[in-house]
Write an enzyme that holds these catalytic residues in place. Structure first.
Site, PDB file in Angstrom:
ATOM      1  N   ASN A  94      10.481  -0.807  -8.385  1.00 52.03           N
ATOM      2  CA  ASN A  94       9.597  -1.892  -7.940  1.00 52.03           C
ATOM      3  C   ASN A  94      10.366  -3.195  -8.039  1.00 52.03           C
ATOM      4  OD1 ASN A  94       6.830  -2.524  -7.098  1.00 52.03           O
ATOM      5  ND2 ASN A  94       6.806  -3.826  -8.930  1.00 52.03           N
ATOM      6  N   LYS A 109      -8.276  -2.169  -7.818  1.00 52.10           N
ATOM      7  CA  LYS A 109      -8.519  -0.782  -8.256  1.00 52.10           C
ATOM      8  C   LYS A 109      -8.590  -0.620  -9.783  1.00 52.10           C
ATOM      9  CE  LYS A 109      -6.840   1.342  -4.076  1.00 52.10           C
ATOM     10  NZ  LYS A 109      -6.315   2.524  -3.427  1.00 52.10           N
ATOM     11  N   TYR A 165      -0.660   3.144   7.423  1.00 53.07           N
ATOM     12  CA  TYR A 165      -1.053   3.771   8.687  1.00 53.07           C
ATOM     13  C   TYR A 165      -1.284   2.743   9.777  1.00 53.07           C
ATOM     14  CZ  TYR A 165      -5.760   2.472   7.141  1.00 53.07           C
ATOM     15  OH  TYR A 165      -6.861   1.769   6.707  1.00 53.07           O
ATOM     16  N   ASN A 190     -11.148   3.947  -6.627  1.00 53.72           N
ATOM     17  CA  ASN A 190     -11.316   3.490  -5.230  1.00 53.72           C
ATOM     18  C   ASN A 190     -12.712   3.784  -4.683  1.00 53.72           C
ATOM     19  OD1 ASN A 190     -11.126   6.272  -4.681  1.00 53.72           O
ATOM     20  ND2 ASN A 190     -10.225   5.842  -2.675  1.00 53.72           N
ATOM     21  N   THR A 195     -10.239  -1.397  -2.799  1.00 52.52           N
ATOM     22  CA  THR A 195      -8.823  -1.289  -2.446  1.00 52.52           C
ATOM     23  C   THR A 195      -8.026  -2.340  -3.214  1.00 52.52           C
ATOM     24  OG1 THR A 195      -7.251  -1.093  -0.621  1.00 52.52           O
ATOM     25  CG2 THR A 195      -9.052  -2.656  -0.298  1.00 52.52           C
TER      26      THR A 195
HETATM   27  P1  ATR Z   1      -0.626  -5.109  -6.299  1.00 52.50           P
HETATM   28  O1  ATR Z   1       0.845  -5.354  -6.578  1.00 52.50           O
HETATM   29  O2  ATR Z   1      -1.480  -6.325  -6.505  1.00 52.50           O
HETATM   30  O3  ATR Z   1      -1.162  -3.881  -6.923  1.00 52.50           O
HETATM   31  P2  ATR Z   1      -0.229  -3.718  -3.897  1.00 52.50           P
HETATM   32  O4  ATR Z   1      -0.479  -4.090  -2.459  1.00 52.50           O
HETATM   33  O5  ATR Z   1      -0.773  -2.475  -4.420  1.00 52.50           O
HETATM   34  O6  ATR Z   1      -0.722  -4.940  -4.732  1.00 52.50           O
HETATM   35  O7  ATR Z   1       1.307  -3.665  -4.164  1.00 52.50           O
HETATM   36  C1  ATR Z   1       2.216  -4.252  -3.382  1.00 52.50           C
HETATM   37  C2  ATR Z   1       3.524  -3.546  -3.653  1.00 52.50           C
HETATM   38  O8  ATR Z   1       4.440  -3.965  -2.655  1.00 52.50           O
HETATM   39  C3  ATR Z   1       4.136  -3.939  -4.980  1.00 52.50           C
HETATM   40  O9  ATR Z   1       4.904  -2.856  -5.429  1.00 52.50           O
HETATM   41  C4  ATR Z   1       5.006  -5.114  -4.576  1.00 52.50           C
HETATM   42  O10 ATR Z   1       6.061  -5.384  -5.434  1.00 52.50           O
HETATM   43  P3  ATR Z   1       5.880  -6.475  -6.624  1.00 52.50           P
HETATM   44  O11 ATR Z   1       5.172  -5.741  -7.705  1.00 52.50           O
HETATM   45  O12 ATR Z   1       7.252  -6.859  -6.980  1.00 52.50           O
HETATM   46  O13 ATR Z   1       5.068  -7.595  -6.050  1.00 52.50           O
HETATM   47  C5  ATR Z   1       5.543  -4.605  -3.269  1.00 52.50           C
HETATM   48  N1  ATR Z   1       6.043  -5.669  -2.410  1.00 52.50           N
HETATM   49  C6  ATR Z   1       5.319  -6.548  -1.697  1.00 52.50           C
HETATM   50  N2  ATR Z   1       6.129  -7.382  -1.011  1.00 52.50           N
HETATM   51  C7  ATR Z   1       7.401  -7.016  -1.308  1.00 52.50           C
HETATM   52  C8  ATR Z   1       8.695  -7.494  -0.922  1.00 52.50           C
HETATM   53  N3  ATR Z   1       8.845  -8.514  -0.075  1.00 52.50           N
HETATM   54  N4  ATR Z   1       9.783  -6.846  -1.423  1.00 52.50           N
HETATM   55  C9  ATR Z   1       9.643  -5.808  -2.282  1.00 52.50           C
HETATM   56  N5  ATR Z   1       8.444  -5.315  -2.680  1.00 52.50           N
HETATM   57  C10 ATR Z   1       7.340  -5.909  -2.217  1.00 52.50           C
END
Ligand code: ATR
Length: 275
Positions: free
Chosen positions: A153, A67, A219, A88, A63
């Site tokens: 994003n 990934k 979920y 995954n 996860t």
């Molecule tokens: P990863 O970014 O390591 O792949 P993820 O859990 O798959 O991890 O992704 C988290 C997602 O939630 C990302 O799109 C992240 O945005 P960033 O790329 O800018 O980090 C988004 N995210 C997490 N916290 C956030 C927040 N406080 N506001 C907006 N987006 C957030």
């Protein structure tokens, strides 16, 4: 006969219900196997994957945020994993090769997209987030011939990176998500905003179409704050539970050559765990 061992790597893992799901099916199918959380730092990924090669582990789920990180350690990517560059599920094939699969796309198709009565391929789909699961979301929509896919994003660079792989997506600046949401037919939350114990959207999304469908990949909790807000406005919402179960079902099938059931009893048991 020895007990087969499976598990999941990622960070954080504590919220994952994958051990519950797979152990439930192992018990039902009387398979001598166990599934556990495998806490691994990024530099320990290789060690875990080598355990599959040595048959000490029979398979793992992967996860976020690993990934993509697992890919250099694998021999082969197949079907949706190749298209999304996101893995995954891992196992060893008959030739002793480490194979990366993606069952998230299947999960999204069966747990979400096939439930939509998409009559118009011109409908606008808006994906919030460009993290680990987003390539699977984009690819599942693409397979369904959805033409208008928008992505935003918080960190723009990640959305731009996603566009390199899927040039047909249109990028929207994070500052504009609330106003752009007004034009959308389906909004998909693939960020971690709303996750149990985490932060939430500060945006209200009050002026969306009344026909909007809001899908949340989360979920746990069963209803994120945004789902609650949309429900109050009688907007149709779907959470990520079915996708989670369907991706697990496909992983289980790949490992055990048996398709486990997804029935009301299972759903009830999982809902109980989420309380
Ligand atoms: P990863 O970014 O390591 O792949 P993820 O859990 O798959 O991890 O992704 C988290 C997602 O939630 C990302 O799109 C992240 O945005 P960033 O790329 O800018 O980090 C988004 N995210 C997490 N916290 C956030 C927040 N406080 N506001 C907006 N987006 C957030």
């Amino acid at each position: 006969m020895i007990e087969k061992k499976f598990g999941i790597i990622g960070k954080p893992l504590s919220h994952s219900l994958s051990p519950f799901l797979h152990n439930y099916w192992f018990k039902k199918h009387k398979i001598r196997a166990s599934y556990s959380l495998i806490e691994a730092k990024e530099d320990e990924i290789e060690k875990v994957i080598k355990m599959i090669k040595k048959n000490e582990l029979q398979g793992i789920n992967v996860t976020v945020p690993y990934k993509q990180a697992v890919i250099p350690h694998l021999d082969l990517l197949i079907s949706d994993a190749k298209e999304t560059h996101s893995v995954n599920t891992i196992n060893l094939n008959e030739k002793g090769q480490l194979v990366g699969h993606n069952t998230d796309v299947y999960g999204l198709e069966h747990g979400f997209i096939n439930k939509l009565k998409i009559q118009n391929q011109e409908n606008k789909f808006f994906i919030l987030g460009a993290g680990g699961v987003t390539p699977s979301v984009v690819y599942a929509l693409y397979k369904k011939k959805i033409k208008k896919i928008f992505v935003s994003n918080r960190t723009l660079k990640k959305a731009e990176k996603l566009k390199e792989k899927f040039p047909f997506v249109k990028i929207i600046e994070w500052e504009d998500i609330e106003s752009e949401a007004e034009k959308m037919d389906v909004i998909i939350n693939s960020t971690s905003l709303g996750l149990k114990g985490g932060s939430n959207f500060t945006q209200e999304f009050k002026k969306t179409k009344s026909s909007l469908i809001y899908y949340d990949i989360i979920y746990n909790p069963e209803e994120t704050m945004l789902i609650k807000k949309f429900k109050k406005r009688k907007i149709q919402t779907i959470n990520g539970l079915d996708m989670f179960i369907f991706q697990g079902q496909k992983s289980f099938s790949l490992w055990n050559k048996t398709k486990p059931e997804f029935d009301e009893e299972l759903r009830r048991n999982i809902m109980e765990k989420l309380k």
